[in-house]
Design a protein around this motif. Structure first.
Motif, PDB file in Angstrom:
ATOM      1  N   GLN A   1      -4.503  -4.651 -15.286  1.00  0.00           N
ATOM      2  CA  GLN A   1      -5.218  -3.482 -14.755  1.00  0.00           C
ATOM      3  C   GLN A   1      -4.464  -2.177 -15.043  1.00  0.00           C
ATOM      4  O   GLN A   1      -5.076  -1.133 -15.181  1.00  0.00           O
ATOM      5  N   ASP A   2      -3.147  -2.214 -15.087  1.00  0.00           N
ATOM      6  CA  ASP A   2      -2.346  -1.002 -15.309  1.00  0.00           C
ATOM      7  C   ASP A   2      -1.174  -1.346 -16.232  1.00  0.00           C
ATOM      8  O   ASP A   2      -0.038  -1.536 -15.786  1.00  0.00           O
ATOM      9  N   PRO A   3      -1.434  -1.430 -17.551  1.00  0.00           N
ATOM     10  CA  PRO A   3      -0.375  -1.848 -18.480  1.00  0.00           C
ATOM     11  C   PRO A   3       0.794  -0.857 -18.583  1.00  0.00           C
ATOM     12  O   PRO A   3       1.922  -1.254 -18.838  1.00  0.00           O
ATOM     13  N   GLN A   4       0.528   0.442 -18.365  1.00  0.00           N
ATOM     14  CA  GLN A   4       1.618   1.423 -18.465  1.00  0.00           C
ATOM     15  C   GLN A   4       2.664   1.210 -17.370  1.00  0.00           C
ATOM     16  O   GLN A   4       3.867   1.210 -17.639  1.00  0.00           O
ATOM     17  N   THR A   5       2.205   1.014 -16.134  1.00  0.00           N
ATOM     18  CA  THR A   5       3.139   0.772 -15.031  1.00  0.00           C
ATOM     19  C   THR A   5       3.841  -0.565 -15.222  1.00  0.00           C
ATOM     20  O   THR A   5       5.046  -0.684 -14.950  1.00  0.00           O
ATOM     21  N   ALA A   6       3.124  -1.566 -15.724  1.00  0.00           N
ATOM     22  CA  ALA A   6       3.729  -2.878 -15.969  1.00  0.00           C
ATOM     23  C   ALA A   6       4.818  -2.776 -17.022  1.00  0.00           C
ATOM     24  O   ALA A   6       5.880  -3.387 -16.885  1.00  0.00           O
ATOM     25  N   ALA A   7       4.568  -2.004 -18.073  1.00  0.00           N
ATOM     26  CA  ALA A   7       5.571  -1.835 -19.126  1.00  0.00           C
ATOM     27  C   ALA A   7       6.800  -1.093 -18.588  1.00  0.00           C
ATOM     28  O   ALA A   7       7.933  -1.402 -18.951  1.00  0.00           O
ATOM     29  N   ARG A   8       6.558  -0.105 -17.737  1.00  0.00           N
ATOM     30  CA  ARG A   8       7.661   0.692 -17.193  1.00  0.00           C
ATOM     31  C   ARG A   8       8.491  -0.104 -16.185  1.00  0.00           C
ATOM     32  O   ARG A   8       9.721  -0.016 -16.183  1.00  0.00           O
ATOM     33  N   THR A   9       7.844  -0.912 -15.335  1.00  0.00           N
ATOM     34  CA  THR A   9       8.542  -1.623 -14.263  1.00  0.00           C
ATOM     35  C   THR A   9       8.892  -3.058 -14.625  1.00  0.00           C
ATOM     36  O   THR A   9       9.789  -3.636 -14.017  1.00  0.00           O
ATOM     37  N   GLY A  10       8.172  -3.659 -15.580  1.00  0.00           N
ATOM     38  CA  GLY A  10       8.429  -5.044 -15.967  1.00  0.00           C
ATOM     39  C   GLY A  10       7.835  -6.048 -14.990  1.00  0.00           C
ATOM     40  O   GLY A  10       8.206  -7.217 -15.003  1.00  0.00           O
ATOM     41  N   ARG A  11       6.928  -5.632 -14.147  1.00  0.00           N
ATOM     42  CA  ARG A  11       6.317  -6.525 -13.171  1.00  0.00           C
ATOM     43  C   ARG A  11       4.986  -7.060 -13.680  1.00  0.00           C
ATOM     44  O   ARG A  11       4.320  -6.428 -14.485  1.00  0.00           O
ATOM     45  N   LYS A  12       4.597  -8.209 -13.105  1.00  0.00           N
ATOM     46  CA  LYS A  12       3.290  -8.778 -13.439  1.00  0.00           C
ATOM     47  C   LYS A  12       2.228  -8.330 -12.447  1.00  0.00           C
ATOM     48  O   LYS A  12       1.057  -8.294 -12.781  1.00  0.00           O
ATOM     49  N   TRP A  13       2.647  -8.036 -11.215  1.00  0.00           N
ATOM     50  CA  TRP A  13       1.721  -7.521 -10.190  1.00  0.00           C
ATOM     51  C   TRP A  13       2.515  -6.728  -9.157  1.00  0.00           C
ATOM     52  O   TRP A  13       3.733  -6.835  -9.058  1.00  0.00           O
ATOM     53  N   TRP A  14       1.812  -5.934  -8.357  1.00  0.00           N
ATOM     54  CA  TRP A  14       2.394  -5.163  -7.250  1.00  0.00           C
ATOM     55  C   TRP A  14       1.268  -4.842  -6.282  1.00  0.00           C
ATOM     56  O   TRP A  14       0.087  -4.927  -6.615  1.00  0.00           O
ATOM     57  N   TYR A  15       1.667  -4.480  -5.055  1.00  0.00           N
ATOM     58  CA  TYR A  15       0.657  -4.153  -4.039  1.00  0.00           C
ATOM     59  C   TYR A  15       0.007  -2.823  -4.378  1.00  0.00           C
ATOM     60  O   TYR A  15       0.671  -1.881  -4.821  1.00  0.00           O
ATOM     61  N   ALA A  16      -1.292  -2.746  -4.143  1.00  0.00           N
ATOM     62  CA  ALA A  16      -2.048  -1.545  -4.490  1.00  0.00           C
ATOM     63  C   ALA A  16      -1.733  -0.379  -3.546  1.00  0.00           C
ATOM     64  O   ALA A  16      -1.828   0.780  -3.941  1.00  0.00           O
ATOM     65  N   HIS A  17      -1.367  -0.682  -2.318  1.00  0.00           N
ATOM     66  CA  HIS A  17      -1.090   0.371  -1.321  1.00  0.00           C
ATOM     67  C   HIS A  17       0.314   0.156  -0.741  1.00  0.00           C
ATOM     68  O   HIS A  17       0.476  -0.167   0.437  1.00  0.00           O
ATOM     69  N   PRO A  18       1.357   0.353  -1.544  1.00  0.00           N
ATOM     70  CA  PRO A  18       2.700  -0.026  -1.098  1.00  0.00           C
ATOM     71  C   PRO A  18       3.226   0.809   0.078  1.00  0.00           C
ATOM     72  O   PRO A  18       3.887   0.271   0.960  1.00  0.00           O
ATOM     73  N   ARG A  19       2.911   2.075   0.109  1.00  0.00           N
ATOM     74  CA  ARG A  19       3.467   2.913   1.180  1.00  0.00           C
ATOM     75  C   ARG A  19       2.832   2.584   2.536  1.00  0.00           C
ATOM     76  O   ARG A  19       3.528   2.502   3.553  1.00  0.00           O
ATOM     77  N   VAL A  20       1.519   2.377   2.548  1.00  0.00           N
ATOM     78  CA  VAL A  20       0.844   2.021   3.796  1.00  0.00           C
ATOM     79  C   VAL A  20       1.306   0.646   4.250  1.00  0.00           C
ATOM     80  O   VAL A  20       1.589   0.423   5.436  1.00  0.00           O
ATOM     81  N   ARG A  21       1.408  -0.275   3.306  1.00  0.00           N
ATOM     82  CA  ARG A  21       1.846  -1.627   3.635  1.00  0.00           C
ATOM     83  C   ARG A  21       3.271  -1.610   4.189  1.00  0.00           C
ATOM     84  O   ARG A  21       3.573  -2.281   5.177  1.00  0.00           O
ATOM     85  N   ARG A  22       4.157  -0.851   3.578  1.00  0.00           N
ATOM     86  CA  ARG A  22       5.542  -0.757   4.033  1.00  0.00           C
ATOM     87  C   ARG A  22       5.610  -0.182   5.447  1.00  0.00           C
ATOM     88  O   ARG A  22       6.343  -0.686   6.307  1.00  0.00           O
ATOM     89  N   ALA A  23       4.843   0.858   5.711  1.00  0.00           N
ATOM     90  CA  ALA A  23       4.830   1.458   7.046  1.00  0.00           C
ATOM     91  C   ALA A  23       4.320   0.462   8.086  1.00  0.00           C
ATOM     92  O   ALA A  23       4.900   0.327   9.171  1.00  0.00           O
ATOM     93  N   TRP A  24       3.238  -0.236   7.761  1.00  0.00           N
ATOM     94  CA  TRP A  24       2.685  -1.204   8.706  1.00  0.00           C
ATOM     95  C   TRP A  24       3.669  -2.336   8.965  1.00  0.00           C
ATOM     96  O   TRP A  24       3.853  -2.766  10.092  1.00  0.00           O
ATOM     97  N   ARG A  25       4.348  -2.830   7.930  1.00  0.00           N
ATOM     98  CA  ARG A  25       5.321  -3.917   8.085  1.00  0.00           C
ATOM     99  C   ARG A  25       6.503  -3.463   8.947  1.00  0.00           C
ATOM    100  O   ARG A  25       7.010  -4.232   9.764  1.00  0.00           O
ATOM    101  N   ARG A  26       6.931  -2.226   8.778  1.00  0.00           N
ATOM    102  CA  ARG A  26       8.034  -1.710   9.610  1.00  0.00           C
ATOM    103  C   ARG A  26       7.617  -1.630  11.067  1.00  0.00           C
ATOM    104  O   ARG A  26       8.377  -2.011  11.959  1.00  0.00           O
ATOM    105  N   LEU A  27       6.424  -1.126  11.307  1.00  0.00           N
ATOM    106  CA  LEU A  27       5.931  -1.046  12.684  1.00  0.00           C
ATOM    107  C   LEU A  27       5.790  -2.436  13.292  1.00  0.00           C
ATOM    108  O   LEU A  27       6.138  -2.659  14.455  1.00  0.00           O
ATOM    109  N   GLU A  28       5.302  -3.380  12.512  1.00  0.00           N
ATOM    110  CA  GLU A  28       5.126  -4.749  12.984  1.00  0.00           C
ATOM    111  C   GLU A  28       6.481  -5.367  13.345  1.00  0.00           C
ATOM    112  O   GLU A  28       6.634  -6.016  14.384  1.00  0.00           O
ATOM    113  N   ARG A  29       7.478  -5.167  12.494  1.00  0.00           N
ATOM    114  CA  ARG A  29       8.806  -5.722  12.739  1.00  0.00           C
ATOM    115  C   ARG A  29       9.430  -5.108  14.006  1.00  0.00           C
ATOM    116  O   ARG A  29       9.991  -5.811  14.845  1.00  0.00           O
TER     117      ARG A  29
END
Length: 177
Positions: free
Chosen positions: A22-50
């Protein structure tokens, strides 16, 4: 809406992923096969949950024994800042006070905001019991020396003289004719 309800309602949205196709440029730059679409919201929610699981989130809403607080907590710091401004104002008016006296001024100002302030006698008893510098309720006795308004040598008077240039003059700009 509680934190748990938020996680349940938006779980699928929080878990959305973006793939390398879906996003080959970011994959080429980061070397990842996948990542979360909403990382900042997910990170905030996980911190609050913890933090909620650790009992550190919204801890001010309950007493130390876990019971709800009888009165709601303030939503702003305005009441605290109002008291702080009174302390600063009193200290500003007594700028020349010693550090011990400044501490006494600040404590007295804060004491006036307590629900049942103690009498000055009780405060002084506690003050002296805590080993602080001695304070008394009564002013020091006055000396019997007469107050002198002028600090001139004995031969000097206080009446203006013509030599001082304090008399009215005739003419314009000091000219007599």
């Amino acid at each position: 809406m509680t934190l748990n309800d938020y996680g349940t309602q938006y779980r699928s949205w929080l878990n959305q992923r973006t793939t390398a196709e879906q996003d080959p440029q970011t994959a080429a730059r980061t070397g990842r096969k996948w990542w979360y679409a909403h990382p900042r919201v997910r990170r905030a929610w996980r911190r609050l949950e913890r933090l909620a699981k650790q009992g550190q989130l919204f801890a001010y809403l309950t007493t130390p024994d876990g019971k709800p607080r009888p009165t709601p907590a303030e939503r702003t710091t305005n009441p605290v800042e109002a008291v702080n401004s009174q302390v600063r104002d009193r200290l500003r008016h007594h700028r020349g006070a010693t550090p011990d006296h400044q501490a006494a001024i600040a404590e007295w100002t804060l004491h006036t905001y307590t629900q049942a302030p103690a009498t000055p006698a009780v405060i002084l008893a506690d003050w002296n019991a805590q080993g602080r510098p001695k304070r008394t309720r009564t002013p020091k006795p006055k000396t019997n020396k007469p107050a002198s308004t002028n600090q001139h040598p004995a031969g000097w008077g206080t009446t203006p003289t013509p030599e001082e240039g304090l008399w009215a003059r005739k003419g314009w700009a000091g000219r007599t004719s």
